[in-house]
Design an enzyme around this catalytic site. Structure first.
Site, PDB file in Angstrom:
ATOM      1  NE  ARG A 159      -2.061  -1.544   3.542  1.00  0.00           N
ATOM      2  CZ  ARG A 159      -2.260  -2.770   4.018  1.00  0.00           C
ATOM      3  NH1 ARG A 159      -3.242  -3.492   3.548  1.00  0.00           N
ATOM      4  NH2 ARG A 159      -1.506  -3.261   4.967  1.00  0.00           N
ATOM      5  CB  ILE A 160       3.361   2.647   2.370  1.00  0.00           C
ATOM      6  CG1 ILE A 160       2.336   2.683   3.513  1.00  0.00           C
ATOM      7  CG2 ILE A 160       4.273   3.869   2.433  1.00  0.00           C
ATOM      8  CD1 ILE A 160       2.922   2.533   4.902  1.00  0.00           C
ATOM      9  CG  ASP A 179       6.481  -6.972  -2.583  1.00  0.00           C
ATOM     10  OD1 ASP A 179       5.960  -5.998  -2.019  1.00  0.00           O
ATOM     11  OD2 ASP A 179       6.174  -8.157  -2.315  1.00  0.00           O
ATOM     12  CG  ASP A 264       8.291   8.410  10.916  1.00  0.00           C
ATOM     13  OD1 ASP A 264       8.387   9.403  11.667  1.00  0.00           O
ATOM     14  OD2 ASP A 264       7.210   7.799  10.736  1.00  0.00           O
ATOM     15  CD  GLU A 269       9.473   3.766  17.003  1.00  0.00           C
ATOM     16  OE1 GLU A 269       8.288   3.989  17.317  1.00  0.00           O
ATOM     17  OE2 GLU A 269       9.807   3.512  15.841  1.00  0.00           O
ATOM     18  CG  HIS A 288       6.399   5.645  14.649  1.00  0.00           C
ATOM     19  ND1 HIS A 288       6.674   4.385  15.109  1.00  0.00           N
ATOM     20  CD2 HIS A 288       5.520   5.463  13.633  1.00  0.00           C
ATOM     21  CE1 HIS A 288       5.985   3.494  14.424  1.00  0.00           C
ATOM     22  NE2 HIS A 288       5.267   4.134  13.508  1.00  0.00           N
ATOM     23  CB  ILE A 289       5.195  12.006  12.721  1.00  0.00           C
ATOM     24  CG1 ILE A 289       6.394  12.342  11.800  1.00  0.00           C
ATOM     25  CG2 ILE A 289       5.463  12.411  14.160  1.00  0.00           C
ATOM     26  CD1 ILE A 289       6.653  13.835  11.643  1.00  0.00           C
ATOM     27  N   GLY A 290       4.584   9.051  10.691  1.00  0.00           N
ATOM     28  CA  GLY A 290       4.078   8.732   9.349  1.00  0.00           C
ATOM     29  C   GLY A 290       2.567   8.871   9.220  1.00  0.00           C
ATOM     30  CB  ALA A 291      -0.167   7.166  10.808  1.00  0.00           C
TER      31      ALA A 291
HETATM   32  P1  NAD Z   1       1.576  -3.747   2.957  1.00  0.00           P
HETATM   33  O1  NAD Z   1       1.275  -5.033   3.642  1.00  0.00           O
HETATM   34  O2  NAD Z   1       0.529  -3.125   2.112  1.00  0.00           O
HETATM   35  O3  NAD Z   1       2.894  -3.916   2.068  1.00  0.00           O
HETATM   36  C1  NAD Z   1       4.036  -4.568   2.511  1.00  0.00           C
HETATM   37  C2  NAD Z   1       4.698  -5.191   1.293  1.00  0.00           C
HETATM   38  O4  NAD Z   1       5.961  -5.728   1.698  1.00  0.00           O
HETATM   39  C3  NAD Z   1       3.907  -6.356   0.679  1.00  0.00           C
HETATM   40  O5  NAD Z   1       3.708  -6.116  -0.715  1.00  0.00           O
HETATM   41  C4  NAD Z   1       4.781  -7.569   0.929  1.00  0.00           C
HETATM   42  O6  NAD Z   1       4.717  -8.524  -0.126  1.00  0.00           O
HETATM   43  C5  NAD Z   1       6.154  -6.935   0.981  1.00  0.00           C
HETATM   44  N1  NAD Z   1       7.181  -7.740   1.629  1.00  0.00           N
HETATM   45  C6  NAD Z   1       7.049  -8.667   2.605  1.00  0.00           C
HETATM   46  N2  NAD Z   1       8.254  -9.194   2.912  1.00  0.00           N
HETATM   47  C7  NAD Z   1       9.156  -8.582   2.106  1.00  0.00           C
HETATM   48  C8  NAD Z   1      10.552  -8.689   1.950  1.00  0.00           C
HETATM   49  N3  NAD Z   1      11.285  -9.546   2.671  1.00  0.00           N
HETATM   50  N4  NAD Z   1      11.153  -7.909   1.033  1.00  0.00           N
HETATM   51  C9  NAD Z   1      10.439  -7.038   0.284  1.00  0.00           C
HETATM   52  N5  NAD Z   1       9.107  -6.898   0.381  1.00  0.00           N
HETATM   53  C10 NAD Z   1       8.478  -7.656   1.296  1.00  0.00           C
HETATM   54  O7  NAD Z   1       2.054  -2.766   4.111  1.00  0.00           O
HETATM   55  P2  NAD Z   1       1.994  -1.165   4.114  1.00  0.00           P
HETATM   56  O8  NAD Z   1       0.663  -0.718   4.596  1.00  0.00           O
HETATM   57  O9  NAD Z   1       2.517  -0.638   2.837  1.00  0.00           O
HETATM   58  O10 NAD Z   1       3.023  -0.863   5.308  1.00  0.00           O
HETATM   59  C11 NAD Z   1       4.415  -1.076   5.145  1.00  0.00           C
HETATM   60  C12 NAD Z   1       5.170  -0.797   6.431  1.00  0.00           C
HETATM   61  O11 NAD Z   1       4.930   0.533   6.875  1.00  0.00           O
HETATM   62  C13 NAD Z   1       4.805  -1.688   7.624  1.00  0.00           C
HETATM   63  O12 NAD Z   1       6.003  -2.049   8.302  1.00  0.00           O
HETATM   64  C14 NAD Z   1       4.025  -0.800   8.523  1.00  0.00           C
HETATM   65  O13 NAD Z   1       4.141  -1.213   9.860  1.00  0.00           O
HETATM   66  C15 NAD Z   1       4.718   0.522   8.273  1.00  0.00           C
HETATM   67  N6  NAD Z   1       3.936   1.710   8.640  1.00  0.00           N
HETATM   68  C16 NAD Z   1       4.598   2.755   9.212  1.00  0.00           C
HETATM   69  C17 NAD Z   1       3.901   3.898   9.579  1.00  0.00           C
HETATM   70  C18 NAD Z   1       4.616   5.078  10.194  1.00  0.00           C
HETATM   71  O14 NAD Z   1       4.001   5.822  10.936  1.00  0.00           O
HETATM   72  N7  NAD Z   1       5.877   5.313   9.875  1.00  0.00           N
HETATM   73  C19 NAD Z   1       2.511   3.980   9.385  1.00  0.00           C
HETATM   74  C20 NAD Z   1       1.863   2.911   8.778  1.00  0.00           C
HETATM   75  C21 NAD Z   1       2.584   1.763   8.409  1.00  0.00           C
END
Ligand code: NAD
Length: 315
Positions: A159-160, A179, A264, A269, A288-291
């Site tokens: 997603r991100i 990925d 971030d 933490e 940790h302010i991503g969201a």
């Molecule tokens: P998501 O599940 O939509 O995407 C994660 C992707 O990583 C998937 O496509 C998966 O196939 C892939 N993946 C899994 N193992 C892998 C590997 N070894 N190598 C490469 N790719 C791999 O998740 P998302 O919603 O995009 O979130 C991604 C990350 O961001 C998570 O760790 C989440 O905790 C973090 N996040 C951080 C914040 C923040 O405030 N900084 C906020 C939300 C999410």
């Protein structure tokens, strides 16, 4: 369908963390009584859940087995946001309680923060700002790079990662993707190309991490992989702290294996005061302010409220 009482109330939702007002409105409009208590402790929660049909939390408070067992009517536990670390999933499953969250609510916000971190490192914005406040006109130390035409390597194209890809395309960057579950259609949409992890690390000017924290992603970026990167590369981590070996990163930043980093998230933490990362000029740090945007918080609340309404109204 849940039965209505004399006041037209069809159920009660305990909101145990700050949630956007729109989410509360949505619950009330659908006939739910909303009980709001900010971050109750476990003993208070045990009392509060006795007659509720659903509970909404964020990363706090903890919904433990004891809390779940004290809530005979509980049908839904909702986490406004991503992780579910604070919910005893096993205890919920045993009781047939649905656990829902809003994993997509913050994707755009995280992506926009990442782009901000990239620009801040590439143009030394945070560094320049610090110097300005010290009364130092650090023009000579602030030579930067443009992003147009550079290669960004996105590790984890979910997603991100996809949101970053869309912005990178608009910036005319070349996009490399890694990925284990490649979504070719989305890659095509953003003009990205899947590569091996090694090639991505070697060829990218900016490397950004968007993987979940798993055994396989713990210290995914270690000393060996940092050494594969260009000495001009910028590393961004807004996924989870332990995805990067911090000690190796500090070494890489000090010894010039890479040019800079934007972080971030951290292995510990809050980041301890006086941590070695805070001593480095070539790293930009955010807490940790991503969201942490109005939009992400609103979406997170509204999405879980919608799920609660759907589940409870189906009965
Ligand atoms: P998501 O599940 O939509 O995407 C994660 C992707 O990583 C998937 O496509 C998966 O196939 C892939 N993946 C899994 N193992 C892998 C590997 N070894 N190598 C490469 N790719 C791999 O998740 P998302 O919603 O995009 O979130 C991604 C990350 O961001 C998570 O760790 C989440 O905790 C973090 N996040 C951080 C914040 C923040 O405030 N900084 C906020 C939300 C999410």
């Amino acid at each position: 369908m849940t039965a209505e009482n004399a006041d037209g109330i069809i159920g009660k939702v305990l909101v145990a963390a700050p949630i956007h007002e729109k989410a509360l409105e949505l619950l009330r409009k659908n006939g739910f009584e909303v009980l709001y208590r900010e971050y109750p402790d476990e003993d208070q929660l045990v009392e509060l859940v006795r007659d509720v049909d659903a509970i909404i939390v964020r990363s706090k408070p903890k919904v433990t087995r004891r809390v779940i067992e004290a809530a005979p009517k509980l049908k839904v536990i909702a986490r406004a946001g991503v992780g579910l670390d604070n919910v005893d999933l096993k205890a919920a499953e045993e009781r047939g309680i649905k656990v829902v969250n809003s994993p997509a609510a913050s994707s755009r916000s995280v992506a926009e923060l990442v782009i901000g971190l990239i620009f801040s490192v590439a143009r030394k914005i945070a560094f320049a700002d610090r110097k300005m406040r010290e009364g130092v006109w650090a023009k000579k130390q602030c030579m930067g790079i443009e992003l147009e035409g550079k290669t960004i390597g996105i590790i984890g194209f979910g997603r991100i990662g996809y949101q970053i890809g869309k912005i990178a395309k608009a910036l005319n960057m070349n996009v490399l993707l890694y990925d284990p579950h490649p979504n070719e259609e989305r890659a095509k949409e953003i003009g990205g190309r899947f590569a091996s992890l090694e090639d991505l690390l070697k060829e990218s000017d900016v490397i950004t991490l968007h993987v979940p924290l798993l055994d396989s992603t713990y210290h995914l970026i270690n000393e060996e992989r940092l050494k594969l990167m260009k000495d001009t590369a910028i590393l961004i981590n807004a996924s989870r702290g332990p995805v990067v070996d911090t000690e190796a990163l500090v070494k890489a930043l000090k010894e010039g294996w890479i040019a800079g980093a934007g972080l971030d998230v951290y292995e510990e933490e809050p980041l301890p005061k006086d941590h070695p990362l805070t001593k480095l000029d070539n790293v930009v740090l955010t807490p940790h302010i991503g969201a942490s945007t109005v939009e992400a918080q609103m979406r997170a609340g509204v999405q879980v409220a919608e799920k609660i309404v759907e589940i409870l109204k189906k009965g």
